[in-house]
Write a protein that holds these residues in place. Structure first.
Motif, mmCIF file in Angstrom:
data_model
loop_
_atom_site.group_PDB
_atom_site.id
_atom_site.type_symbol
_atom_site.label_atom_id
_atom_site.label_comp_id
_atom_site.label_asym_id
_atom_site.label_seq_id
_atom_site.Cartn_x
_atom_site.Cartn_y
_atom_site.Cartn_z
ATOM 1 N N THR A 83 0.841 -1.196 0.000
ATOM 2 C CA THR A 83 0.000 0.000 0.000
ATOM 3 C C THR A 83 0.878 1.250 0.000
ATOM 4 N N ALA A 84 0.266 2.381 -0.265
ATOM 5 C CA ALA A 84 0.996 3.653 -0.207
ATOM 6 C C ALA A 84 1.540 3.893 1.199
ATOM 7 N N ALA A 85 0.785 3.524 2.214
ATOM 8 C CA ALA A 85 1.246 3.688 3.600
ATOM 9 C C ALA A 85 2.481 2.823 3.859
ATOM 10 N N GLU A 86 2.438 1.560 3.429
ATOM 11 C CA GLU A 86 3.603 0.680 3.615
ATOM 12 C C GLU A 86 4.820 1.226 2.879
ATOM 13 N N ARG A 87 4.607 1.725 1.675
ATOM 14 C CA ARG A 87 5.720 2.294 0.901
ATOM 15 C C ARG A 87 6.340 3.485 1.630
ATOM 16 N N SER A 88 5.489 4.313 2.229
ATOM 17 C CA SER A 88 6.025 5.469 2.958
ATOM 18 C C SER A 88 6.807 5.019 4.187
ATOM 19 N N ALA A 89 6.372 3.939 4.826
ATOM 20 C CA ALA A 89 7.101 3.402 5.985
ATOM 21 C C ALA A 89 8.438 2.817 5.546
ATOM 22 N N PHE A 90 8.478 2.148 4.399
ATOM 23 C CA PHE A 90 9.750 1.604 3.893
ATOM 24 C C PHE A 90 10.716 2.726 3.530
ATOM 25 N N ALA A 91 10.206 3.773 2.903
ATOM 26 C CA ALA A 91 11.070 4.915 2.547
ATOM 27 C C ALA A 91 11.654 5.549 3.807
ATOM 28 N N LEU A 92 10.830 5.708 4.837
ATOM 29 C CA LEU A 92 11.311 6.258 6.095
ATOM 30 C C LEU A 92 12.340 5.326 6.732
ATOM 31 N N ALA A 93 12.083 4.028 6.704
ATOM 32 C CA ALA A 93 13.025 3.062 7.268
ATOM 33 C C ALA A 93 14.368 3.125 6.558
ATOM 34 N N GLU A 94 14.344 3.211 5.249
ATOM 35 C CA GLU A 94 15.601 3.293 4.492
ATOM 36 C C GLU A 94 16.359 4.568 4.824
ATOM 37 N N ALA A 95 15.659 5.694 4.849
ATOM 38 C CA ALA A 95 16.322 6.972 5.140
ATOM 39 C C ALA A 95 16.897 6.976 6.557
ATOM 40 N N ALA A 96 16.119 6.498 7.521
ATOM 41 C CA ALA A 96 16.563 6.519 8.920
ATOM 42 C C ALA A 96 17.669 5.503 9.188
ATOM 43 N N THR A 97 17.806 4.516 8.340
ATOM 44 C CA THR A 97 18.868 3.516 8.498
ATOM 45 C C THR A 97 20.148 3.971 7.814
ATOM 46 N N ARG A 98 20.022 4.673 6.703
ATOM 47 C CA ARG A 98 21.188 5.125 5.929
ATOM 48 C C ARG A 98 21.482 6.599 6.212
ATOM 49 N N LEU A 99 21.651 6.927 7.457
ATOM 50 C CA LEU A 99 21.799 8.331 7.868
ATOM 51 C C LEU A 99 22.992 9.046 7.236
ATOM 52 N N ALA A 100 24.063 8.344 6.989
ATOM 53 C CA ALA A 100 25.271 8.989 6.468
ATOM 54 C C ALA A 100 25.295 9.098 4.950
ATOM 55 N N ASP A 101 24.255 8.618 4.279
ATOM 56 C CA ASP A 101 24.276 8.577 2.815
ATOM 57 C C ASP A 101 23.956 9.895 2.122
ATOM 58 N N ARG A 102 23.421 10.866 2.858
ATOM 59 C CA ARG A 102 23.077 12.150 2.227
ATOM 60 C C ARG A 102 23.092 13.258 3.274
ATOM 61 N N PRO A 103 23.245 14.498 2.821
ATOM 62 C CA PRO A 103 23.326 15.626 3.766
ATOM 63 C C PRO A 103 22.056 15.810 4.599
ATOM 64 N N ASP A 104 20.901 15.555 4.004
ATOM 65 C CA ASP A 104 19.632 15.634 4.723
ATOM 66 C C ASP A 104 19.117 14.202 4.813
ATOM 67 N N PRO A 105 19.498 13.475 5.861
ATOM 68 C CA PRO A 105 19.227 12.038 5.919
ATOM 69 C C PRO A 105 17.759 11.660 5.764
ATOM 70 N N VAL A 106 16.862 12.406 6.377
ATOM 71 C CA VAL A 106 15.436 12.115 6.260
ATOM 72 C C VAL A 106 14.773 13.367 5.684
#
Length: 154
Positions: A83-106
């Motif tokens: 679902t769109a909700a699950e996709r948004s949770a996965f995107a948040l999980a990826e961003a919050a896990t890969r904190l060092a990958d970009r200047p604005d992590p989330v």
């Protein structure tokens, strides 16, 4: 490869109690249990924690996630089973896990999409579940715990 030691949270039982309590609290905030388990599975995949991938996949199945969902979590962007909700949770999980990958992590767009689908309390539970998964992944990777070599603790 052999584990370096037993899970540190088992060596310090108060730590295991705290982790289990936090994990249980996140599961009582109105979110689908399958969503929480799939989010934690995605975090474990990113971190490469075999023991947690195994444990999270089993927990997701027990929570009602389909085989298709468990198999497609790594490629969620290209799968039609979420679902769109699950996709948004996965995107948040990826961003919050890969904190060092970009200047604005989330980025605001990722946060805003998740906030659109979840209440503040549900969003708090997702953030905490992501944090718990990352902590367990780091414990298991540091101590070289591997899937199949011992009971899973994720």
């Amino acid at each position: 490869m052999q584990a370096r030691m037993q899970n540190p949270a088992l060596i310090i039982p108060e730590a295991m109690t705290a982790l289990l309590n936090l994990s249980q609290v996140t599961r009582k905030q109105g979110l689908s249990q399958a969503t929480i388990e799939l989010v934690q599975l995605r975090v474990s995949q990113i971190n490469g924690s075999s023991v947690c991938v195994d444990g999270n996949a089993r927990s997701a199945a027990a929570a009602g996630a389909t085989e298709e969902q468990r198999s497609a979590v790594a490629g969620w962007r290209h799968s039609s089973c979420f679902t769109a909700a699950e996709r948004s949770a996965f995107a948040l999980a990826e961003a919050a896990t890969r904190l060092a990958d970009r200047p604005d992590p989330v980025p605001a767009a990722i946060w805003g999409e998740a906030a659109h689908h979840f209440t503040e309390r549900e969003l708090a539970a997702i953030v905490l579940a992501i944090g718990v998964a990352n902590m367990l992944n780091r414990i298991n990777i540091t101590t070289r715990r591997r899937a199949g070599s011992q009971p899973w603790e994720c």
